[in-house]
Motif scaffolding. Structure first.
Motif, short mmCIF file in Angstrom:
data_model
loop_
_atom_site.label_atom_id
_atom_site.label_comp_id
_atom_site.label_asym_id
_atom_site.label_seq_id
_atom_site.Cartn_x
_atom_site.Cartn_y
_atom_site.Cartn_z
N ILE A 81 0.84 -1.20 0.00
CA ILE A 81 0.00 0.00 0.00
C ILE A 81 0.87 1.25 0.00
O ILE A 81 0.64 2.20 -0.72
N ARG A 82 1.90 1.19 0.83
CA ARG A 82 2.71 2.37 1.08
C ARG A 82 4.15 1.94 1.27
O ARG A 82 4.44 1.18 2.18
N GLY A 83 5.05 2.44 0.41
CA GLY A 83 6.41 1.92 0.44
C GLY A 83 7.46 2.86 0.96
O GLY A 83 8.65 2.61 0.83
N ASP A 84 7.02 3.97 1.59
CA ASP A 84 8.02 4.95 2.03
C ASP A 84 8.53 4.67 3.44
O ASP A 84 7.87 4.01 4.23
N ALA A 85 9.70 5.20 3.72
CA ALA A 85 10.22 5.25 5.09
C ALA A 85 10.21 6.73 5.48
O ALA A 85 10.39 7.61 4.63
N GLN A 139 8.50 1.93 -5.45
CA GLN A 139 7.47 2.10 -4.41
C GLN A 139 6.61 3.33 -4.66
O GLN A 139 7.01 4.27 -5.34
N GLY A 140 5.41 3.30 -4.07
CA GLY A 140 4.47 4.42 -4.13
C GLY A 140 3.55 4.36 -2.93
O GLY A 140 3.90 3.73 -1.91
N TYR A 141 2.41 4.98 -3.05
CA TYR A 141 1.42 4.99 -1.96
C TYR A 141 0.06 4.97 -2.64
O TYR A 141 -0.29 5.92 -3.35
N LYS A 142 -0.69 3.88 -2.43
CA LYS A 142 -1.97 3.71 -3.11
C LYS A 142 -2.98 4.79 -2.70
O LYS A 142 -2.81 5.44 -1.65
N THR A 143 -4.02 4.93 -3.50
CA THR A 143 -4.99 6.02 -3.30
C THR A 143 -5.56 6.01 -1.87
O THR A 143 -5.98 4.96 -1.36
N HIS A 144 -5.54 7.17 -1.24
CA HIS A 144 -6.01 7.32 0.14
C HIS A 144 -6.40 8.77 0.38
O HIS A 144 -6.13 9.64 -0.44
N GLU A 147 -2.75 9.70 -4.64
CA GLU A 147 -1.92 8.51 -4.79
C GLU A 147 -0.51 8.94 -5.16
O GLU A 147 -0.34 9.94 -5.87
N VAL A 148 0.50 8.20 -4.70
CA VAL A 148 1.86 8.39 -5.22
C VAL A 148 2.12 7.23 -6.16
O VAL A 148 2.13 6.07 -5.75
#
Ligand SMILES: O=C(O)CCC(=O)C(=O)O
Ligand SMILES: [Fe+2]
Length: 204
Positions: free
Chosen positions: A61-65, A114-119, A181-182
């Protein structure tokens, strides 16, 4: 405060706005280097989804640190950024009467792929995040590096904006109404992300 005027007008009209000339280029450069230093010192943690006991990491869902900025310990460019953010909070309050009492910020690093799914940024039952802020700390970015921030304010599900994380670019959007989304990035993607909030510190 002229530089804010157009930005805040757009934010009011469409719920989001982008600016490429809001931040001082030298300050961005210094923030970029402080962010990289924090990464080199191992101060980032894999970002989670949800809060408290339910918080969990889901890189699908979300791949950031992320690395939260600690206002009490801030110095150098980070302290100057927090002063800038305070001025922006004042402008937002004067324009929107949102009762923004506070703000929180973290550095973020998305590795390639990586990204960040729609939220939506406002958590259910936690209405205190009002305005989302992102400053991109990449030193260069090309269209084929992807990793766009896509904003979906429209009912039809189409993206109203695909915002490339260009050096020094700022995106502002409503935390309650703008799904976003990212898109997965093709190279390491750095940013400083935060939220202007309506509750006073301390908060959970
Ligand atoms: O980095 C971005 O463009 C947006 C990040 C985001 O949506 C978030 O951290 O909630
Ligand atoms: Fe978000």
């Amino acid at each position: 405060m002229a530089p804010y005027e157009q930005l805040l007008e757009r934010l009011a009209d469409q719920g989001w706005a982008v600016a490429d000339d809001l931040m001082d280029a030298r300050l961005c450069e210094q923030l970029r280097s402080e962010c990289r230093q924090a990464w080199a010192q191992g101060l980032f943690r894999q970002a989670g989804i949800g809060r408290g006991a339910q918080a969990a990491t889901h890189t699908g869902i979300r791949g950031d640190a992320i690395c939260w900025l600690e206002p009490e310990q801030a110095h150098g460019a980070t302290a100057r950024f927090l002063e800038f953010a305070e001025a922006l909070r004042g402008e937002l309050n004067r324009n929107f009467f949102l009762g923004l009492n506070n703000a929180e910020f973290h550095f973020a690093r998305y590795p390639a792929g990586q990204g960040y799914k729609t939220h939506v940024d406002q958590h259910r039952g936690q209405p205190h995040r009002k305005i989302s802020f992102v400053l991109y700390l990449n030193s260069e970015w090309a269209a084929d590096d992807e990793g766009e921030l896509c904003l979906y304010p429209a009912q039809d599900g189409g993206a109203a904006a695909r915002i490339l994380p260009l050096p020094g670019r700022v995106a502002l959007f409503r935390s309650d109404t703008i799904p976003h989304e990212v898109r997965p990035c093709k190279r390491t993607r750095w940013s400083l992300t935060g939220w202007f909030r309506s509750d006073p510190r301390p908060y959970p």
